[in-house]
Structures are given as C-alpha cells and as structure tokens.
Motif scaffolding. Structure first.
Motif, mmCIF file in Angstrom:
data_model
loop_
_atom_site.group_PDB
_atom_site.id
_atom_site.type_symbol
_atom_site.label_atom_id
_atom_site.label_comp_id
_atom_site.label_asym_id
_atom_site.label_seq_id
_atom_site.Cartn_x
_atom_site.Cartn_y
_atom_site.Cartn_z
ATOM 1 N N SER A 14 0.893 -1.125 0.019
ATOM 2 C CA SER A 14 0.054 0.111 0.056
ATOM 3 C C SER A 14 0.890 1.088 0.002
ATOM 4 O O SER A 14 2.096 1.200 0.535
ATOM 5 C CB SER A 14 -0.966 0.204 1.185
ATOM 6 N N ARG A 15 0.472 2.231 -0.420
ATOM 7 C CA ARG A 15 0.830 3.600 -0.364
ATOM 8 C C ARG A 15 0.078 4.387 0.921
ATOM 9 O O ARG A 15 -0.988 4.195 1.062
ATOM 10 C CB ARG A 15 0.546 4.319 -1.535
ATOM 11 N N THR A 16 0.884 5.015 1.716
ATOM 12 C CA THR A 16 0.515 5.569 2.972
ATOM 13 C C THR A 16 0.932 6.781 2.990
ATOM 14 O O THR A 16 2.132 7.369 2.554
ATOM 15 C CB THR A 16 0.638 4.763 4.062
ATOM 16 N N PHE B 298 -2.755 11.251 15.164
ATOM 17 C CA PHE B 298 -2.347 10.771 13.868
ATOM 18 C C PHE B 298 -3.422 10.504 12.846
ATOM 19 O O PHE B 298 -4.585 10.238 13.339
ATOM 20 C CB PHE B 298 -1.521 9.395 13.670
ATOM 21 N N CYS B 299 -3.080 10.638 11.625
ATOM 22 C CA CYS B 299 -4.121 10.208 10.467
ATOM 23 C C CYS B 299 -3.465 9.656 9.285
ATOM 24 O O CYS B 299 -2.327 10.319 8.986
ATOM 25 C CB CYS B 299 -4.808 11.543 9.828
ATOM 26 N N VAL B 300 -3.596 8.452 9.029
ATOM 27 C CA VAL B 300 -3.042 7.569 8.236
ATOM 28 C C VAL B 300 -3.868 7.402 7.070
ATOM 29 O O VAL B 300 -4.826 6.733 7.275
ATOM 30 C CB VAL B 300 -2.299 6.400 8.855
ATOM 31 N N HIS C 38 -5.426 -0.350 -4.795
ATOM 32 C CA HIS C 38 -6.141 -0.971 -5.512
ATOM 33 C C HIS C 38 -7.328 0.192 -5.621
ATOM 34 O O HIS C 38 -8.545 -0.167 -5.824
ATOM 35 C CB HIS C 38 -6.836 -2.076 -5.128
ATOM 36 N N GLY C 39 -6.963 1.569 -5.792
ATOM 37 C CA GLY C 39 -7.955 2.573 -6.239
ATOM 38 C C GLY C 39 -8.817 2.991 -4.923
ATOM 39 O O GLY C 39 -9.746 3.713 -5.197
ATOM 40 N N ASP C 40 -8.449 2.333 -3.921
ATOM 41 C CA ASP C 40 -9.452 2.487 -2.635
ATOM 42 C C ASP C 40 -8.676 3.443 -1.715
ATOM 43 O O ASP C 40 -7.370 3.332 -1.530
ATOM 44 C CB ASP C 40 -9.848 1.148 -1.898
ATOM 45 N N VAL C 41 -9.200 4.242 -0.674
ATOM 46 C CA VAL C 41 -8.564 4.803 0.249
ATOM 47 C C VAL C 41 -9.168 4.739 1.633
ATOM 48 O O VAL C 41 -10.300 4.605 1.706
ATOM 49 C CB VAL C 41 -8.709 6.524 0.083
ATOM 50 N N GLN C 42 -8.397 4.324 2.548
ATOM 51 C CA GLN C 42 -9.054 3.942 4.007
ATOM 52 C C GLN C 42 -7.903 5.018 4.886
ATOM 53 O O GLN C 42 -7.042 5.122 4.666
ATOM 54 C CB GLN C 42 -8.479 2.596 4.567
ATOM 55 N N THR C 43 -8.553 5.550 5.669
ATOM 56 C CA THR C 43 -8.182 6.583 6.890
ATOM 57 C C THR C 43 -8.360 5.948 8.208
ATOM 58 O O THR C 43 -9.303 5.426 8.568
ATOM 59 C CB THR C 43 -8.841 7.819 6.484
ATOM 60 N N PHE C 44 -7.149 5.930 8.717
ATOM 61 C CA PHE C 44 -7.045 5.400 10.217
ATOM 62 C C PHE C 44 -6.648 6.803 11.054
ATOM 63 O O PHE C 44 -5.758 7.735 10.647
ATOM 64 C CB PHE C 44 -5.944 4.491 10.357
ATOM 65 N N ILE C 45 -7.774 6.974 11.957
ATOM 66 C CA ILE C 45 -7.425 8.254 12.731
ATOM 67 C C ILE C 45 -7.357 7.671 14.156
ATOM 68 O O ILE C 45 -7.963 6.947 14.466
ATOM 69 C CB ILE C 45 -8.515 9.290 12.788
ATOM 70 N N GLY C 46 -6.203 8.657 14.891
ATOM 71 C CA GLY C 46 -6.233 8.089 16.240
ATOM 72 C C GLY C 46 -5.131 8.957 17.228
ATOM 73 O O GLY C 46 -4.803 10.095 16.725
ATOM 74 N N ARG C 47 -4.552 8.158 17.947
ATOM 75 C CA ARG C 47 -3.488 8.869 18.903
ATOM 76 C C ARG C 47 -2.467 7.703 19.323
ATOM 77 O O ARG C 47 -2.568 6.510 19.499
ATOM 78 C CB ARG C 47 -4.098 9.107 20.217
ATOM 79 N N TYR C 48 -1.332 8.106 19.275
ATOM 80 C CA TYR C 48 -0.068 7.531 19.202
ATOM 81 C C TYR C 48 0.447 7.848 20.830
ATOM 82 O O TYR C 48 0.404 8.934 21.078
ATOM 83 C CB TYR C 48 1.297 7.993 18.423
ATOM 84 N N LEU D 30 -13.363 -1.356 12.380
ATOM 85 C CA LEU D 30 -12.466 -1.271 11.535
ATOM 86 C C LEU D 30 -13.275 -1.669 9.844
ATOM 87 O O LEU D 30 -13.721 -2.901 10.012
ATOM 88 C CB LEU D 30 -11.323 -2.248 11.534
ATOM 89 N N THR D 31 -13.321 -0.785 9.067
ATOM 90 C CA THR D 31 -13.964 -1.124 7.773
ATOM 91 C C THR D 31 -13.066 -1.118 6.745
ATOM 92 O O THR D 31 -12.023 -0.260 6.938
ATOM 93 C CB THR D 31 -15.154 -0.175 7.799
ATOM 94 N N PRO D 32 -12.984 -1.664 5.632
ATOM 95 C CA PRO D 32 -14.507 -2.516 5.219
ATOM 96 C C PRO D 32 -14.117 -3.920 5.617
ATOM 97 O O PRO D 32 -14.811 -4.402 5.823
ATOM 98 C CB PRO D 32 -14.274 -2.390 3.845
ATOM 99 N N HIS D 33 -12.733 -4.387 5.845
ATOM 100 C CA HIS D 33 -12.739 -5.772 6.142
ATOM 101 C C HIS D 33 -12.084 -6.333 7.612
ATOM 102 O O HIS D 33 -12.075 -7.124 7.837
ATOM 103 C CB HIS D 33 -11.364 -6.341 5.322
ATOM 104 N N GLY D 34 -12.220 -5.078 8.493
ATOM 105 C CA GLY D 34 -11.937 -5.341 9.847
ATOM 106 C C GLY D 34 -10.535 -5.931 10.311
ATOM 107 O O GLY D 34 -10.352 -6.565 11.346
ATOM 108 N N MET D 35 -9.596 -5.430 9.717
ATOM 109 C CA MET D 35 -8.250 -5.555 9.931
ATOM 110 C C MET D 35 -7.283 -4.563 9.414
ATOM 111 O O MET D 35 -7.610 -3.664 8.685
ATOM 112 C CB MET D 35 -7.722 -6.878 8.873
ATOM 113 N N VAL D 36 -6.423 -4.782 9.927
ATOM 114 C CA VAL D 36 -5.399 -3.692 9.722
ATOM 115 C C VAL D 36 -3.987 -4.400 9.290
ATOM 116 O O VAL D 36 -3.323 -4.984 9.985
ATOM 117 C CB VAL D 36 -4.911 -2.828 10.981
ATOM 118 N N SER D 37 -3.612 -4.084 7.987
ATOM 119 C CA SER D 37 -2.489 -4.994 7.445
ATOM 120 C C SER D 37 -1.236 -4.198 7.079
ATOM 121 O O SER D 37 -0.430 -4.574 6.871
ATOM 122 C CB SER D 37 -2.833 -5.656 6.078
#
Length: 168
Positions: free
Chosen positions: A91-93, A116-118, A123-133, A158-165
């Motif tokens: 993935s690109r992050t 943080f905001c990651v 695959h043309g999709d964007v997921q955004t993870f927001i939180g605190r370190y 956690l959407t859409p697949h319920g995982m963090v890879s």
C-alpha cells in the motif's frame, strides 16, 4: 522570548522528539521497515488496542496487535516478503502527525503523545485511520529509541474488512 537556559534546552529537546516522530512516520510511508525496526529497543512493545477498549491490559485483554521486539521483527519480515498477500503489492500511505506533546520525562524515558491520520491507498481505494499515538522513548547510546509504541484508533469499527495490514 526565552527567559532561561532551561527553557531553551527544553525547547531543543521537544524539537528533537518531534523530529524523531516525523522521521519515524517518513520511514513507514516510504516502506523502509527495516530502518523503522532499528528505532526500537530490544525490550520494545508495539500495541494496537481494539477499537472498543483503548487502554487494555495486554496480558489479559484482547488487542489487535501486541508485539514484542521479536514478534515485531517477524511482522516486518512478513510485510517485506512475498507471503503478505494483504500487502502485495504494498500500500501507499501518507501519515500526518499533530498535537505532539511531551507528557512526562522520568529516568531517561519520556512519554510523547500525538494525534495521527494515516491514509492508505490500495487498488484505487482509500482507507483512513485516525487516532492517537503514545510513544515511550528512551535514549540508548546517545540515540532516541522506541521502548513502547501504542496506536489507539478512534474508530468505532474497522472497515471495510475489519483488519489492519499496515503498520499504523
């Protein structure tokens, strides 16, 4: 205007910690995971709590990730290898850090909190993870090192697949 040498040294120290976190984020965004792993102490812990229990006791409570240094090295090896199907191609992050605060300093270890905001592009999709370190940083042989790194997600699920890879 700075009034004392102590204030100046505190500001320089806080700048050093902030720069360290920015450099860490850049290593992750550039997928330089072996260099990122080198930032950790030998007794380090990397923790990602579940979204419904942000302050777990990892020995008792379920977590998404609870890696010691050895397990973290294994995770990095998997992500850089060919067997990590969820990250092949990688993935690109893009990470954004804000509100960096030195919470406390004691016995050569300091705690630094930040938001943080990651953004993860795949695959043309964007997921955004927001939180605190929450970082616990120690000085080892004159270099800052991560002793504990916790990524607390603000998400309800956690959407859409319920995982963090990716590494948050």
């Amino acid at each position: 205007m700075l009034h004392t040498e102590t204030e100046l040294s505190r500001l320089v120290f806080e700048h050093r910690l902030t720069r360290f976190l920015y450099d860490e984020a850049r290593l992750l965004d550039e997928w330089r995971l072996k260099e990122w792993l080198d930032l950790f102490t030998s007794d380090a812990v990397y923790l990602v709590p579940t979204t419904d229990h942000p302050q777990p006791m990892p020995t008792r409570d379920l977590t998404l990730i609870h890696d010691d240094r050895k397990r973290l090295a294994y995770r990095v090896g998997l992500l850089l290898g060919e067997r990590a199907w969820a990250e092949s191609p990688v993935s690109r992050t893009r990470r954004m850090l804000s509100n960096i605060r030195v919470e406390r300093e004691h016995g050569g270890v300091c705690r630094v909190d930040s938001n943080f905001c990651v953004h993860r592009f795949r695959h043309g999709d964007v997921q955004t993870f927001i939180g605190r370190y929450e970082h616990e940083l120690a000085t080892v042989e004159g270099q800052l090192r991560i002793r504990r790194r916790t990524a607390i997600l603000d998400h309800e699920t956690l959407t859409p697949h319920g995982m963090v890879s990716i590494i948050l």
